[in-house]
Design a protein around this motif. Structure first.
Motif, PDB file in Angstrom:
ATOM      1  N   SER A 247       0.730  -1.402   0.000  1.00  0.00           N
ATOM      2  CA  SER A 247       0.004   0.024   0.003  1.00  0.00           C
ATOM      3  C   SER A 247       0.902   1.169  -0.017  1.00  0.00           C
ATOM      4  CB  SER A 247      -0.959   0.172   1.227  1.00  0.00           C
ATOM      5  OG  SER A 247      -0.235  -0.326   2.511  1.00  0.00           O
ATOM      6  N   VAL A 248       0.522   2.381  -0.305  1.00  0.00           N
ATOM      7  CA  VAL A 248       1.056   3.772  -0.522  1.00  0.00           C
ATOM      8  C   VAL A 248       0.162   4.550  -0.256  1.00  0.00           C
ATOM      9  CG1 VAL A 248       1.902   5.089  -2.230  1.00  0.00           C
ATOM     10  CG2 VAL A 248       2.375   2.789  -2.734  1.00  0.00           C
ATOM     11  N   LEU A 249       0.725   5.685   0.796  1.00  0.00           N
ATOM     12  CA  LEU A 249       0.343   6.908   1.168  1.00  0.00           C
ATOM     13  C   LEU A 249       0.887   8.010   0.616  1.00  0.00           C
ATOM     14  CD1 LEU A 249      -1.911   8.151   2.879  1.00  0.00           C
ATOM     15  CD2 LEU A 249      -0.191   8.171   4.873  1.00  0.00           C
ATOM     16  N   ASN A 250       0.404   8.809  -0.506  1.00  0.00           N
ATOM     17  CA  ASN A 250       0.903   9.949  -1.117  1.00  0.00           C
ATOM     18  C   ASN A 250       0.247  11.083  -0.095  1.00  0.00           C
ATOM     19  OD1 ASN A 250       1.941   8.892  -3.414  1.00  0.00           O
ATOM     20  ND2 ASN A 250      -0.090   8.013  -4.161  1.00  0.00           N
ATOM     21  N   ILE A 251       1.246  11.795   0.267  1.00  0.00           N
ATOM     22  CA  ILE A 251       0.886  12.834   1.170  1.00  0.00           C
ATOM     23  C   ILE A 251       1.716  14.247   0.545  1.00  0.00           C
ATOM     24  CG2 ILE A 251       1.711  13.861   3.479  1.00  0.00           C
ATOM     25  CD1 ILE A 251       2.399  10.718   4.100  1.00  0.00           C
ATOM     26  N   LEU A 252       0.717  15.231   0.578  1.00  0.00           N
ATOM     27  CA  LEU A 252       1.039  16.467   0.069  1.00  0.00           C
ATOM     28  C   LEU A 252       1.538  17.453   1.553  1.00  0.00           C
ATOM     29  CD1 LEU A 252       1.606  19.103  -1.688  1.00  0.00           C
ATOM     30  CD2 LEU A 252      -0.777  19.528  -1.276  1.00  0.00           C
ATOM     31  N   PHE A 253       2.848  17.711   1.370  1.00  0.00           N
ATOM     32  CA  PHE A 253       3.610  18.383   2.502  1.00  0.00           C
ATOM     33  C   PHE A 253       3.839  19.899   2.362  1.00  0.00           C
ATOM     34  CE2 PHE A 253       7.393  19.642   4.553  1.00  0.00           C
ATOM     35  CZ  PHE A 253       7.257  19.689   6.094  1.00  0.00           C
TER      36      PHE A 253
ATOM     37  N   SER B 113       5.008   8.160   0.748  1.00  0.00           N
ATOM     38  CA  SER B 113       5.597   8.890  -0.270  1.00  0.00           C
ATOM     39  C   SER B 113       5.115  10.557  -0.062  1.00  0.00           C
ATOM     40  CB  SER B 113       5.153   8.571  -1.799  1.00  0.00           C
ATOM     41  OG  SER B 113       5.516   9.496  -2.876  1.00  0.00           O
ATOM     42  N   ILE B 114       6.096  11.321   0.217  1.00  0.00           N
ATOM     43  CA  ILE B 114       5.879  12.912   0.478  1.00  0.00           C
ATOM     44  C   ILE B 114       6.219  13.457  -0.751  1.00  0.00           C
ATOM     45  CG2 ILE B 114       6.372  14.810   1.905  1.00  0.00           C
ATOM     46  CD1 ILE B 114       7.020  12.695   4.209  1.00  0.00           C
ATOM     47  N   LEU B 115       5.048  14.574  -1.055  1.00  0.00           N
ATOM     48  CA  LEU B 115       5.474  15.397  -2.198  1.00  0.00           C
ATOM     49  C   LEU B 115       5.369  16.898  -1.585  1.00  0.00           C
ATOM     50  CD1 LEU B 115       2.649  14.048  -4.860  1.00  0.00           C
ATOM     51  CD2 LEU B 115       5.002  13.584  -4.753  1.00  0.00           C
ATOM     52  N   ARG B 116       6.633  17.331  -1.856  1.00  0.00           N
ATOM     53  CA  ARG B 116       6.866  18.898  -1.491  1.00  0.00           C
ATOM     54  C   ARG B 116       7.106  19.786  -2.372  1.00  0.00           C
ATOM     55  NH1 ARG B 116      11.632  21.733  -0.279  1.00  0.00           N
ATOM     56  NH2 ARG B 116      11.382  23.395   0.952  1.00  0.00           N
ATOM     57  N   PRO B 117       6.184  20.605  -2.767  1.00  0.00           N
ATOM     58  CA  PRO B 117       6.172  21.642  -3.894  1.00  0.00           C
ATOM     59  C   PRO B 117       7.279  22.562  -3.629  1.00  0.00           C
ATOM     60  CG  PRO B 117       3.727  21.365  -3.257  1.00  0.00           C
ATOM     61  CD  PRO B 117       4.517  20.542  -2.346  1.00  0.00           C
ATOM     62  N   ASN B 118       8.132  22.752  -4.519  1.00  0.00           N
ATOM     63  CA  ASN B 118       9.056  24.081  -4.470  1.00  0.00           C
ATOM     64  C   ASN B 118       8.805  25.474  -4.813  1.00  0.00           C
ATOM     65  OD1 ASN B 118      11.639  22.646  -3.801  1.00  0.00           O
ATOM     66  ND2 ASN B 118      11.797  21.644  -5.709  1.00  0.00           N
ATOM     67  N   ASN B 119       9.232  26.146  -3.864  1.00  0.00           N
ATOM     68  CA  ASN B 119       8.869  27.667  -4.423  1.00  0.00           C
ATOM     69  C   ASN B 119       7.353  27.990  -3.995  1.00  0.00           C
ATOM     70  OD1 ASN B 119      12.011  28.123  -4.923  1.00  0.00           O
ATOM     71  ND2 ASN B 119      11.388  27.099  -6.918  1.00  0.00           N
ATOM     72  N   TYR B 120       6.820  27.551  -3.308  1.00  0.00           N
ATOM     73  CA  TYR B 120       5.479  27.897  -2.964  1.00  0.00           C
ATOM     74  C   TYR B 120       5.538  28.816  -1.943  1.00  0.00           C
ATOM     75  CZ  TYR B 120       0.596  27.940  -1.706  1.00  0.00           C
ATOM     76  OH  TYR B 120      -0.709  28.376  -1.269  1.00  0.00           O
ATOM     77  N   PRO B 121       4.750  29.974  -1.989  1.00  0.00           N
ATOM     78  CA  PRO B 121       3.503  30.203  -2.888  1.00  0.00           C
ATOM     79  C   PRO B 121       4.030  31.103  -4.157  1.00  0.00           C
ATOM     80  CG  PRO B 121       3.762  31.975  -1.033  1.00  0.00           C
ATOM     81  CD  PRO B 121       5.043  31.013  -0.661  1.00  0.00           C
ATOM     82  N   GLU B 122       5.154  31.305  -4.520  1.00  0.00           N
ATOM     83  CA  GLU B 122       5.492  32.209  -5.379  1.00  0.00           C
ATOM     84  C   GLU B 122       5.229  31.386  -6.756  1.00  0.00           C
ATOM     85  OE1 GLU B 122       7.627  31.525  -2.925  1.00  0.00           O
ATOM     86  OE2 GLU B 122       7.790  33.579  -2.079  1.00  0.00           O
TER      87      GLU B 122
ATOM     88  N   GLY C 100      -2.554  15.093   3.741  1.00  0.00           N
ATOM     89  CA  GLY C 100      -1.709  16.275   3.756  1.00  0.00           C
ATOM     90  C   GLY C 100      -0.847  16.548   5.160  1.00  0.00           C
ATOM     91  N   ILE C 101      -0.026  17.279   5.180  1.00  0.00           N
ATOM     92  CA  ILE C 101       0.930  17.541   6.222  1.00  0.00           C
ATOM     93  C   ILE C 101       1.126  18.944   6.281  1.00  0.00           C
ATOM     94  CG2 ILE C 101       2.951  17.235   7.769  1.00  0.00           C
ATOM     95  CD1 ILE C 101       3.150  14.671   7.028  1.00  0.00           C
TER      96      ILE C 101
END
Length: 325
Positions: free
Chosen positions: A2-8, A45-54, A69-70
């Motif tokens: 199983s996979v947990l996709n997380i927006l961090f 699996s953690i996804l961390r957007p770069n350069n947010y909020p710009e 989410g975290i």
């Protein structure tokens, strides 16, 4: 598996305390594998957007492939407000809040709790800033995920390229169902088809990729399969019955919390769903809104996530989510 996709949304330091950094582009990826007694493993699996909020696009597209989410709260500002409202609009109903004030800043826990509840995230939990504690909590969430026996599949493509000796490869997230080696594959916007010659998940050859997996599909194409337009935001599926392609749409807007602006005729907005970020212009506004798209959008009929409506000039930029006709 199983996979947990997380927006961090937060700092690289805190993300690294939870999982190991594995990839870095417009979105950083951090992975932790929890090995089970039977030799199988589950994946955080953690996804961390770069350069947010710009740069908002990586954040909004990451919302469409995340289940959890975290948020690391370093200060309470407009960006924090946009994040919690966007999480709620996307339907990410479960997540964690880490209070970690920036140097010289002070964060009022009670204020954060009130804003989180007002945004629609009343089930989110507050947790201390400790990577091990956060990881243990996430493993507990992972262990509660029940495997779904779904026929068919939909894959949201993140990138596509040609590999010498292998051919066309599409990398993306399994949004629903499961992909099997040798399955037939269709491509929204193309009349041809393909066959999944091989699959890779976490750099391992596999026979099956399940919902939540980030999978690489080596494809053998047939007919008029449009390799030249396959790329980020493309939708692959087992059948064209899984999706609806629209050049014009009608939708009802479920407006985001704290959003005071209304849409008007002539407004330019973005549709954000399954890694798509397509621009359109409003042609009529009533209870039902009419819009014409610069490029066709693909509505995933099996999606568990809400399609977001974003207006980059608005504050917050998230207008809400669309209920499409």
């Amino acid at each position: 598996m199983s996979v947990l996709n997380i927006l961090f949304v937060g700092s690289d330091d805190v993300a690294r305390s939870i999982a190991k950094k594995s990839d870095s582009r417009d979105v950083d990826n951090y992975v932790y594998k929890d090995l089970k007694e039977d030799g199988t493993f589950s994946t955080i699996s953690i996804l961390r957007p770069n350069n947010y909020p710009e740069k908002p696009k990586p954040f909004f597209t990451s919302l469409t492939v995340s289940d959890f989410g975290i948020i690391e709260v370093s200060k309470v500002d407009a960006a924090f407000g946009e994040v919690i409202v966007s999480m709620a609009c996307a339907g990410i109903n479960n997540g964690l809040i880490i209070i970690n004030p920036s140097e010289g800043e002070w964060v009022d826990d009670s204020q954060v709790k009130t804003l989180v509840e007002q945004a629609g995230l009343s089930d989110w939990k507050f947790i201390e800033n400790d990577g091990v504690t956060v990881r243990e909590k996430l493993i507990g969430v992972l262990n509660q995920i029940e495997a779904k026996d779904e026929n068919g599949f939909v894959v949201a493509v993140d990138q596509a390229f040609t590999v010498k000796g292998v051919g066309l490869v599409a990398v993306g997230h399994v949004q629903s169902g499961r992909v099997n080696k040798h399955d037939d594959v269709v491509f929204a916007g193309s009349d041809g088809s393909a066959i999944a010659r091989s699959l890779q998940v976490m750099d391992l050859d596999v026979e099956v990729a399940n919902v939540g997996d980030r999978v690489g599909l080596a494809l053998r194409t047939t007919g008029d399969f449009r390799e030249d337009i396959l790329g980020k935001g493309s939708i692959l599926a087992d059948s064209k019955e899984r999706f609806d392609v629209q050049s014009k749409s009608q939708f009802e807007l479920a407006k985001a919390a704290f959003q005071k602006n209304d849409l008007s005729v002539g407004d330019v907005v973005h549709f954000c769903s399954d890694l798509q970020f397509n621009v359109g212009r409003i042609s009529n506004v009533d209870k039902i809104i009419d819009i014409e798209w610069d490029l066709p959008i693909v509505l995933n009929k099996t999606s568990q996530r809400n399609p977001l409506i974003v207006q980059l000039e608005a504050k917050p930029r998230i207008m809400g989510f669309g209920k499409f006709k």
